[in-house]
Every structure is written in structure tokens, then in C-alpha cells.
Design an enzyme around this catalytic site. Sequence first.
Site, PDB file in Angstrom:
ATOM      1  N   GLU A  30      70.493 153.166  -2.256  1.00 28.64           N
ATOM      2  CA  GLU A  30      71.571 152.600  -3.124  1.00 28.64           C
ATOM      3  C   GLU A  30      72.677 151.424  -2.275  1.00 28.64           C
ATOM      4  O   GLU A  30      72.523 151.700  -1.075  1.00 28.64           O
ATOM      5  CB  GLU A  30      72.466 153.553  -3.582  1.00 28.64           C
ATOM      6  CG  GLU A  30      73.470 153.173  -4.749  1.00 28.64           C
ATOM      7  CD  GLU A  30      73.456 152.277  -5.744  1.00 28.64           C
ATOM      8  OE1 GLU A  30      72.893 151.147  -5.739  1.00 28.64           O
ATOM      9  OE2 GLU A  30      73.562 153.090  -7.041  1.00 28.64           O
ATOM     10  N   GLN A  65      78.134 157.529  -5.661  1.00 29.51           N
ATOM     11  CA  GLN A  65      77.219 158.328  -4.601  1.00 29.51           C
ATOM     12  C   GLN A  65      76.908 157.276  -3.518  1.00 29.51           C
ATOM     13  O   GLN A  65      77.200 157.773  -2.211  1.00 29.51           O
ATOM     14  CB  GLN A  65      75.915 158.677  -5.187  1.00 29.51           C
ATOM     15  CG  GLN A  65      76.390 159.930  -5.898  1.00 29.51           C
ATOM     16  CD  GLN A  65      74.911 160.073  -6.519  1.00 29.51           C
ATOM     17  OE1 GLN A  65      74.341 161.245  -6.484  1.00 29.51           O
ATOM     18  NE2 GLN A  65      74.586 159.593  -7.638  1.00 29.51           N
ATOM     19  N   ARG A 111      67.540 162.183  -3.729  1.00 25.00           N
ATOM     20  CA  ARG A 111      67.755 162.041  -5.096  1.00 25.00           C
ATOM     21  C   ARG A 111      66.565 161.156  -5.754  1.00 25.00           C
ATOM     22  O   ARG A 111      66.080 161.499  -6.527  1.00 25.00           O
ATOM     23  CB  ARG A 111      69.101 161.773  -5.716  1.00 25.00           C
ATOM     24  CG  ARG A 111      69.630 160.446  -5.239  1.00 25.00           C
ATOM     25  CD  ARG A 111      71.000 160.451  -5.861  1.00 25.00           C
ATOM     26  NE  ARG A 111      71.672 159.241  -5.319  1.00 25.00           N
ATOM     27  CZ  ARG A 111      72.381 158.515  -4.277  1.00 25.00           C
ATOM     28  NH1 ARG A 111      72.523 159.476  -3.416  1.00 25.00           N
ATOM     29  NH2 ARG A 111      72.799 157.548  -3.989  1.00 25.00           N
ATOM     30  N   HIS A 125      67.976 153.190  -7.234  1.00 27.30           N
ATOM     31  CA  HIS A 125      69.052 153.720  -7.565  1.00 27.30           C
ATOM     32  C   HIS A 125      69.813 152.613  -8.657  1.00 27.30           C
ATOM     33  O   HIS A 125      69.365 151.388  -8.394  1.00 27.30           O
ATOM     34  CB  HIS A 125      70.052 153.838  -6.381  1.00 27.30           C
ATOM     35  CG  HIS A 125      69.472 154.757  -5.235  1.00 27.30           C
ATOM     36  ND1 HIS A 125      69.793 155.979  -5.331  1.00 27.30           N
ATOM     37  CD2 HIS A 125      68.547 154.593  -4.284  1.00 27.30           C
ATOM     38  CE1 HIS A 125      69.151 156.630  -4.412  1.00 27.30           C
ATOM     39  NE2 HIS A 125      68.308 155.752  -3.672  1.00 27.30           N
ATOM     40  N   ASN A 145      76.756 162.258 -10.225  1.00 30.72           N
ATOM     41  CA  ASN A 145      76.604 161.429 -11.553  1.00 30.72           C
ATOM     42  C   ASN A 145      77.521 162.244 -12.697  1.00 30.72           C
ATOM     43  O   ASN A 145      78.070 161.600 -13.477  1.00 30.72           O
ATOM     44  CB  ASN A 145      75.445 161.506 -12.043  1.00 30.72           C
ATOM     45  CG  ASN A 145      74.409 160.522 -11.216  1.00 30.72           C
ATOM     46  OD1 ASN A 145      73.187 160.927 -11.179  1.00 30.72           O
ATOM     47  ND2 ASN A 145      74.849 159.308 -10.668  1.00 30.72           N
ATOM     48  N   ARG A 149      65.131 154.496 -12.107  1.00 37.71           N
ATOM     49  CA  ARG A 149      66.387 155.084 -11.640  1.00 37.71           C
ATOM     50  C   ARG A 149      66.177 156.445 -11.568  1.00 37.71           C
ATOM     51  O   ARG A 149      65.711 157.129 -12.344  1.00 37.71           O
ATOM     52  CB  ARG A 149      67.721 154.737 -12.275  1.00 37.71           C
ATOM     53  CG  ARG A 149      68.812 155.374 -11.793  1.00 37.71           C
ATOM     54  CD  ARG A 149      70.261 155.118 -12.373  1.00 37.71           C
ATOM     55  NE  ARG A 149      71.435 155.380 -11.879  1.00 37.71           N
ATOM     56  CZ  ARG A 149      72.362 155.810 -12.369  1.00 37.71           C
ATOM     57  NH1 ARG A 149      72.462 155.589 -13.573  1.00 37.71           N
ATOM     58  NH2 ARG A 149      73.295 156.390 -11.677  1.00 37.71           N
ATOM     59  N   HIS A 150      66.756 157.140 -10.236  1.00 41.62           N
ATOM     60  CA  HIS A 150      66.572 158.401 -10.136  1.00 41.62           C
ATOM     61  C   HIS A 150      67.179 159.615 -11.064  1.00 41.62           C
ATOM     62  O   HIS A 150      67.883 158.896 -11.988  1.00 41.62           O
ATOM     63  CB  HIS A 150      67.097 159.081  -8.723  1.00 41.62           C
ATOM     64  CG  HIS A 150      68.639 158.704  -8.679  1.00 41.62           C
ATOM     65  ND1 HIS A 150      69.648 159.534  -9.039  1.00 41.62           N
ATOM     66  CD2 HIS A 150      69.312 157.744  -7.987  1.00 41.62           C
ATOM     67  CE1 HIS A 150      70.651 158.981  -8.914  1.00 41.62           C
ATOM     68  NE2 HIS A 150      70.684 157.893  -8.406  1.00 41.62           N
TER      69      HIS A 150
END
Length: 193
Positions: A84, A20, A59, A144, A14, A7-8
Site C-alpha cells: 500500500e 493502514q 493482510r 491494497h 478498515n 484488494r485484500h
Amino acid sequence: MLIGLVRHGKTDWNEQGKIQGQTDIPLNEVGIVQAKALAERLSREDQIWDAVISSDLQRAHATAQIIASKLNIPLLESEPRLRERYFGEVEGTREQERHERWGTNWREIAEGVESNDEVRSRGLSAINEWKLKYPKRNLLVVSHGSFLAQIMEEICSDLEDQYLSNLSYSILELRDEKWHPQLYNCTIHLNEA
């Protein structure tokens, strides 16, 4: 074949508790430090990754760039199917706002929220393509939280459902046409960040 699922790193949204989705928010300073921490960890471990691929959202792509650069492995072209989940009109809202406006079952009520089936379908499409295109390569995938949770639930149904933290790291191995978890939702590298 192995796939690593990452995951980024963190973004300002966040930290503010905002969803997002496909809104293209950059990493913040914390997210950059997190990405560097995982890159450093992977550089000290046995080199198992042949290439890195990411969502085309910045991201995830920036996280992937940091890792690929540190490991000195190719960064493949960004893949939109790794984006995402699209959260429609909910993007940019906090939990309290969602509950006030749509209630606790906001996912079913709010306009434009991509379904689990849609997310899984595009994710599996990418994975199945990689199995044919790169059968002997181990790919590190940067994507994501909601997307990765759906993919892991689909291909490794016996995994415990856990919240995937920013910069969590998982490894799945393809054996006998079935994916087996080798590592799940690991964030030990963040202790050093």
C-alpha cells in the site's frame, strides 16, 4: 496476458476507518470470510489464473494464500512493490483526526505521505517485469486499495474512478501493448459471504 487485481479482505482498522498504509495489520474474521468468498467464486468459474502474487503485508498475503489454496495454483513470493501507499505520520488515524490536524488537503501537508508518482512507479516496475518474465501467464495480484486505484488509473485511464471495496475483483487484459478492462471493481461474491 491477463492480470487480476484484488484488494485484500477487511481488517479491524478498515472497520474503524483508520488508514493502514504500510502498517502491517492482519485480516479480521470478516476479511477471512471475504477472501474465502472470492476463492469460492473463482473455483466455480473457468480457471484462468496461473499463479497468485501479493504484497508482503500480511493482510494481502493471507488473502492471496486463501485464494491460491482453493484454486490449487502457485502462490509466488511476496512482492514489496505491491505494498500500500506509505502514509507516513497519517497511518493509524481516522478521517476526523486527519481533518482536525492537517485539514482536508492532509495528503499534501502531512509528513511522509508517498506521492502518486512514487506509487505508480513501483507498481509499473512490477507489471513491466511480469510482462517480460511471465508473458504467457495470467497473474492474480492481491494488493491494497490506494495502490490498486493508482495503478488502474495509470494503465487504464478511461476507467471511471471508483472506491475499491475490500475484496473487489478486476481483470485487465494486455492487447497490443495496452491494458483493457474486462471486469472492474466487482464484489458480487460478497453477496454470498
